[in-house]
Design a protein around this motif. Sequence first.
Motif: not given
Length: 236
Positions: A21-30, A32-34
């Motif tokens: 879940p932590k990795q998934f959330e970080w990927q979502i943030q990436c 979004k930022e992209a």
Amino acid sequence: MYHHIAEPPRAVKVRGLYVTPKQFEWQIQCLKEAGFEFTNFRKLTNQNGEQFSTSSSKRQIILTFDDGYLDNYENAFPILRHYGITAVIYPVVGAIGKKKVIWKENDEQYPVDLMTKNAIQEMHQAGVEFGSHLYDHMHLEQQTQASIQNQLCRSKEILENILGEDVLSVAYPFGSYSSTVLQATAEAGYQYGLTTVSGINTAQQPHLELKRTAIKGNRLHHRWTFMKQLQHELLA
Ligand SMILES: [Zn+2]
């Protein structure tokens, strides 16, 4: 293309199917930022009628989850809701609400919890789209024509009864399909078919042979691996 969103259980050897879940959330943030705009097939269809090509100038992305694991509901859904983004989930329709071995061809026979009908309805109400991953998790290419039709139609019908809405897409298990499968998919009334061929989709990509990028669990260097995929596959 995601599978499990969970910490991999110790006994599991095929860890690539697990993104934490932590990795998934970080990927979502990436993402979004992209600058990606998160969408789904229903939104695309409503936006453009029958056209897949999009009027949006933004780069669009569809998050997909195969197999319909209960952990998608428990772990991915709260994150999706928190960020206000949609996704498309592909449950193995004959396994809804069960504890079952999904990946039978592996030497390990590890039963996993699949999402329930109630969980599907709750997520659907919150804006998550659902598609078919067939009634059984099988290689369609190896089936008879009657079995192919049965798998595509039966799963669509059951899912539509659960959702109260038509199902637009199918994800072929193991990415297994053929010209016979494509014809049956169109005849069954699907507008989109998802393969496991890697890559981004342009407007020219046939709708029943859409490509995907597999996001695999990776305990070490997971950020580096994802950034590399983002740059070389998703932003290519
Ligand atoms: Zn699958």
